[in-house]
Design a protein around this motif. Structure first.
Motif, PDB file in Angstrom:
ATOM      1  N   LEU A   1       0.915  -1.070  -0.111  1.00 49.61           N
ATOM      2  CA  LEU A   1       0.099   0.005  -0.164  1.00 49.61           C
ATOM      3  C   LEU A   1       0.809   1.001   0.219  1.00 49.61           C
ATOM      4  N   ASP A   2       0.561   2.224  -0.474  1.00 52.41           N
ATOM      5  CA  ASP A   2       1.086   3.525  -0.386  1.00 52.41           C
ATOM      6  C   ASP A   2       1.197   4.283   0.919  1.00 52.41           C
ATOM      7  N   VAL A   3       2.016   5.139   1.176  1.00 51.94           N
ATOM      8  CA  VAL A   3       2.174   5.531   2.579  1.00 51.94           C
ATOM      9  C   VAL A   3       0.840   5.843   3.575  1.00 51.94           C
ATOM     10  N   SER A   4       0.413   6.668   2.760  1.00 53.79           N
ATOM     11  CA  SER A   4      -0.813   7.350   3.607  1.00 53.79           C
ATOM     12  C   SER A   4      -1.893   6.465   3.788  1.00 53.79           C
ATOM     13  N   VAL A   5      -2.189   5.229   2.944  1.00 49.81           N
ATOM     14  CA  VAL A   5      -3.148   4.337   3.345  1.00 49.81           C
ATOM     15  C   VAL A   5      -2.462   3.262   4.392  1.00 49.81           C
ATOM     16  N   GLN A   6      -1.093   3.279   4.302  1.00 46.41           N
ATOM     17  CA  GLN A   6      -0.325   2.640   5.245  1.00 46.41           C
ATOM     18  C   GLN A   6      -0.752   2.655   6.534  1.00 46.41           C
ATOM     19  N   ALA A   7      -0.330   4.076   6.841  1.00 48.49           N
ATOM     20  CA  ALA A   7      -0.867   4.779   8.163  1.00 48.49           C
ATOM     21  C   ALA A   7      -2.277   4.271   8.629  1.00 48.49           C
ATOM     22  N   GLN A   8      -3.389   4.350   7.821  1.00 46.85           N
ATOM     23  CA  GLN A   8      -4.686   3.993   8.114  1.00 46.85           C
ATOM     24  C   GLN A   8      -4.773   2.484   8.644  1.00 46.85           C
ATOM     25  N   ILE A   9      -4.217   2.141   7.669  1.00 47.60           N
ATOM     26  CA  ILE A   9      -4.420   0.314   7.846  1.00 47.60           C
ATOM     27  C   ILE A   9      -3.637   0.323   9.150  1.00 47.60           C
ATOM     28  N   ILE A  10      -2.630   0.682   9.563  1.00 49.53           N
ATOM     29  CA  ILE A  10      -1.804   0.198  10.878  1.00 49.53           C
ATOM     30  C   ILE A  10      -2.715   0.974  11.814  1.00 49.53           C
ATOM     31  N   GLN A  11      -3.200   1.980  11.971  1.00 46.58           N
ATOM     32  CA  GLN A  11      -4.258   2.710  12.649  1.00 46.58           C
ATOM     33  C   GLN A  11      -5.336   1.514  12.929  1.00 46.58           C
ATOM     34  N   LEU A  12      -5.955   1.016  11.828  1.00 44.98           N
ATOM     35  CA  LEU A  12      -7.007   0.250  12.025  1.00 44.98           C
ATOM     36  C   LEU A  12      -6.640  -1.200  12.750  1.00 44.98           C
ATOM     37  N   LEU A  13      -5.348  -1.700  12.532  1.00 43.81           N
ATOM     38  CA  LEU A  13      -5.001  -2.812  13.098  1.00 43.81           C
ATOM     39  C   LEU A  13      -4.755  -2.591  14.535  1.00 43.81           C
ATOM     40  N   LYS A  14      -3.956  -1.343  15.070  1.00 41.11           N
ATOM     41  CA  LYS A  14      -4.014  -1.056  16.474  1.00 41.11           C
ATOM     42  C   LYS A  14      -5.350  -0.936  17.046  1.00 41.11           C
ATOM     43  N   GLU A  15      -6.237  -0.416  16.525  1.00 44.51           N
ATOM     44  CA  GLU A  15      -7.866  -0.454  16.998  1.00 44.51           C
ATOM     45  C   GLU A  15      -8.329  -1.766  17.522  1.00 44.51           C
ATOM     46  N   LEU A  16      -8.047  -2.715  16.255  1.00 48.54           N
ATOM     47  CA  LEU A  16      -8.522  -3.675  16.435  1.00 48.54           C
ATOM     48  C   LEU A  16      -7.980  -4.614  17.475  1.00 48.54           C
ATOM     49  N   GLN A  17      -6.561  -4.274  17.495  1.00 52.45           N
ATOM     50  CA  GLN A  17      -5.883  -5.217  18.698  1.00 52.45           C
ATOM     51  C   GLN A  17      -6.423  -4.698  19.945  1.00 52.45           C
ATOM     52  N   GLN A  18      -6.775  -3.260  20.219  1.00 55.37           N
ATOM     53  CA  GLN A  18      -7.334  -2.914  21.539  1.00 55.37           C
ATOM     54  C   GLN A  18      -8.777  -3.414  21.799  1.00 55.37           C
ATOM     55  N   SER A  19      -9.671  -3.406  20.755  1.00 61.12           N
ATOM     56  CA  SER A  19     -10.866  -4.127  21.025  1.00 61.12           C
ATOM     57  C   SER A  19     -11.170  -5.584  21.163  1.00 61.12           C
ATOM     58  N   HIS A  20     -10.151  -6.295  20.208  1.00 59.62           N
ATOM     59  CA  HIS A  20     -10.414  -7.800  20.294  1.00 59.62           C
ATOM     60  C   HIS A  20      -9.229  -8.608  20.994  1.00 59.62           C
ATOM     61  N   GLN A  21      -8.363  -7.648  21.663  1.00 57.22           N
ATOM     62  CA  GLN A  21      -7.314  -8.198  22.325  1.00 57.22           C
ATOM     63  C   GLN A  21      -6.273  -9.235  21.584  1.00 57.22           C
ATOM     64  N   LEU A  22      -5.996  -8.750  20.446  1.00 60.80           N
ATOM     65  CA  LEU A  22      -5.396  -9.657  19.530  1.00 60.80           C
ATOM     66  C   LEU A  22      -3.767  -9.614  19.754  1.00 60.80           C
ATOM     67  N   THR A  23      -3.338 -10.844  19.225  1.00 58.00           N
ATOM     68  CA  THR A  23      -1.829 -10.844  19.177  1.00 58.00           C
ATOM     69  C   THR A  23      -1.438 -10.685  17.751  1.00 58.00           C
ATOM     70  N   TYR A  24      -0.299  -9.915  17.497  1.00 58.26           N
ATOM     71  CA  TYR A  24      -0.041  -9.934  16.081  1.00 58.26           C
ATOM     72  C   TYR A  24       1.446 -10.470  15.800  1.00 58.26           C
ATOM     73  N   LEU A  25       1.431 -11.358  15.048  1.00 54.46           N
ATOM     74  CA  LEU A  25       2.859 -11.264  14.461  1.00 54.46           C
ATOM     75  C   LEU A  25       3.173 -10.631  13.252  1.00 54.46           C
ATOM     76  N   PHE A  26       3.932  -9.481  13.248  1.00 55.45           N
ATOM     77  CA  PHE A  26       3.944  -8.663  12.064  1.00 55.45           C
ATOM     78  C   PHE A  26       4.924  -8.989  11.189  1.00 55.45           C
ATOM     79  N   ILE A  27       4.960  -9.340  10.133  1.00 54.23           N
ATOM     80  CA  ILE A  27       5.979  -9.937   9.284  1.00 54.23           C
ATOM     81  C   ILE A  27       6.114  -8.490   8.331  1.00 54.23           C
TER      82      ILE A  27
END
Lengths: 302, 324
Positions: free
Chosen positions: B189-215
């Protein structure tokens, strides 16, 4: 109120679905029709289908009823615009009923061949362990010349149109299996298949719902082209006396019966010959056109 | 780090070899050692970044954990239960718990299926919900990842790359998993979209107590999102440390070289770039001793002969190098 709004939404959804599905088919058809040759082929196929569907209505006479007083009338004879054969049967009526047989045999044999070929192709492309075995079996089928294989099968099963269908379908299996296998091999490496696996989808679900819909294009092209081969082979087998038996009105059998009268009544061989030629030509050019129309590289927004 | 104390995933001595077959009888002539003896514990609720150059086996490692690649050797435990080497059928109940987000948002969605149908499939496979309930869940999911309900009726080609990745994320979280492997999830993804997606991943981690393996190969992104970072080289683990520590005090010479390659926008502060010589060795002809010795500026005789031990040099900071 809530009910009516969900109903309205459902209607909108249904319309959207309709629009999407239509779009794919319509787009392909539009591209196909732009191809003049394919359009010509489509018209011929359409005419054949109409003749086959409404054969009793188009045919002025019973196709197998003999009328020896009017035998071997030439083209343009009164009441028989394509003349009559050596038993006085109306050639036009026989041609119309023959269209029915060649279409039925074509559809039947291609349909059966597709079922066998798609199943084998899907399995061998998807399951690596079975690939070797199935492909060797397919190679075995390929090793026989097609018409010889068909004759062999008819020799075993007996001469009848049903057996012709079976023979031609068996002969269609190897080509179809290879085409499908090739598509499966490329599709199964796609990331969305991996995604389905990581969701825990079973093999059957992946094969039927995800891989098969993505290899319809080559299958459609194959089926269309195969119709031409199947119709030609049916005529050839009937000509050799292995397919339709007298007095059935079948184009190949009509040529075979007419060849003894080639010099006195050439129309008995030429008319069904032209019919076979036109139909085979039509299916071939439509198949060619479909191949171009379904080519994803020619589609800019897909 | 007190939050992340319970391991959700214990990976022990995992190996994944791809055999190279040749000849008529398809005899195995060599192995590509894609993952070589990786041991790491992933803690509940953390984000473990995995970095390394292309071909270092990080994606293969992620797929092996999820059972998408068969395990050659070693053990993988999910919440204390062994899942390495299970058949697809046995793995099914764990698949609900472990999901994956794929790299290429254009390739990871079936072009012939509508988004709604694609998302619904997870519920068909794993739950007994009725059709209307499934449709409802799909709509909720779409809204949760920042799309609209009516998008369910559309086909993948009608979406942008960022939107497609949101769909991929929706599919991954649909079954409420606890572990998600993000395989280069934002690299395409391009950089501005990257930031949005990362933000979304972080929010989901909070709300779903997710563990990420971020490759990822993007060190900037990994630094931003990870709690701990694992550096891989040629299928083996080179260094593992909390993100801050790794970036401020890298110990392994490979990590140092990797970090020195990050472009620095600060004017006047030039840091010397460590340039690695040579190419990544072929994984089918695995180097003896330390896998990095062929390119390491500090390599000496011992590195060529002896494999360095994976050891903890400070609390939570592991490294495999003779020189440290």
């Amino acid at each position: 109120m809530a009910g009516s709004s969900t109903l309205a939404r459902q209607q909108v959804d249904a319309q959207n679905n309709q629009r999407k599905k239509e779009k794919m088919v319509v787009k392909t058809m539009k591209r196909l029709i732009k191809n003049k040759l394919a359009l010509f082929g489509l018209i011929i196929i359409f005419v054949q289908i109409i003749l086959a569907l409404f054969a009793p209505w188009f045919a002025a006479y019973d196709p197998i009823k003999q009328d020896l007083t009017n035998a071997e009338l030439g083209i343009g004879a009164e009441g028989h615009w394509l003349g009559t054969d050596n038993y006085g049967r109306d050639v036009w009526s026989r041609l119309v009923f023959g269209a029915r047989i060649s279409l039925l045999v074509g559809i039947g044999s291609v349909g059966l061949g597709l079922i066998g070929g798609i199943t084998l192709g899907l399995i061998s492309g998807y399951f690596k362990k079975l690939d070797g075995i199935i492909m060797r079996f397919v190679d075995l089928l390929f090793a026989f010349p097609g018409i010889l294989l068909a004759m062999l099968i008819i020799a075993m099963l007996g001469t009848s149109l049903v057996n012709v269908v079976i023979a031609i379908s068996i002969w269609s299996i190897p080509t179809c299996a290879r085409i499908v296998r090739g598509s499966v091999l490329s599709i199964k490496k796609q990331e969305y298949i991996m995604a389905m696996k990581s969701l825990g989808a079973g093999n059957l679900r992946i094969l039927v719902k995800h891989i098969l819909p993505n290899c319809t294009a080559p299958i459609i092209v194959f089926a269309t082209m195969r119709m031409a081969t199947a119709i030609l082979s049916t005529a050839a087998l009937s000509f050799l006396g292995l397919g339709a038996q007298p007095p059935t009105a079948e184009w190949g059998a009509m040529i075979a019966a007419g060849q003894d009268y080639m010099f006195t009544s050439p129309h008995l061989t030429i008319v069904p010959g032209i019919a076979i030629m036109l139909v085979v030509f039509a299916f071939n050019v439509v198949g060619d056109g479909l191949r171009d129309a379904l080519d994803p590289n020619m589609d800019l927004d897909y | 780090m007190s939050l992340h104390t319970k391991p959700i995933l214990e990976v022990d001595q995992v190996k994944k070899y791809f055999p190279i077959k040749s000849g008529f009888l398809k005899r195995t002539v060599a192995n590509v050692q894609a993952v070589e003896n990786v041991s790491v514990d992933v803690m509940e609720g953390e984000t473990l970044g995995i970095v390394g150059e292309s071909g270092c086996g990080k994606s293969t490692f992620g797929r092996t954990i999820l059972g998408l690649e068969s395990l050659t050797d070693g053990s993988i435990k999910f919440r204390g239960e062994e899942i390495g080497g299970l058949s697809d059928r046995q793995l099914k109940k764990y698949k609900k718990e472990m999901q994956m987000i794929f790299q290429d948002p254009y390739a990871s969605l079936n072009p012939r299926r509508r988004i709604g149908d694609a998302l619904e499939e997870a519920f068909i496979i794993h739950t007994n919900l009725r059709k209307t309930e499934r449709k409802q869940r799909v709509k909720e999911l779409l809204v949760e990842v920042g799309l609209k309900e009516e998008h369910a009726e559309r086909y993948p080609h009608e979406f942008s790359g960022g939107q497609r990745q949101r769909i991929g994320i929706a599919r991954a979280v649909s079954l409420n998993p606890s572990l998600i492997v993000c395989d280069e999830a934002v690299s395409a993804l391009d950089v501005s979209v990257q930031a949005q997606i990362i933000q979304l991943l972080k929010e989901l981690q909070q709300s779903h107590q997710l563990t990420y393996l971020f490759i990822s190969h993007d060190l900037g992104v990994v630094k931003h999102i990870s709690d701990r970072v694992l550096v891989m080289y040629l299928g083996a683990t080179a260094e593992l440390a909390p993100a801050g520590q790794l970036f401020s005090n890298p110990l392994h010479p490979y990590t140092q070289a990797l970090l020195s390659a990050i472009p620095r926008p600060v004017v006047g502060r030039k840091k010397e770039r460590i340039r690695l010589k040579g190419e990544l060795p072929n994984a089918s002809n695995y180097p003896s001793g330390c896998p990095f010795h062929t390119r390491c500026p500090l390599a000496h005789e011992r590195c060529r002969q002896e494999k360095p031990v994976w050891r903890e040099v400070e609390k939570g900071h592991f490294v495999a190098c003779h020189e440290v």
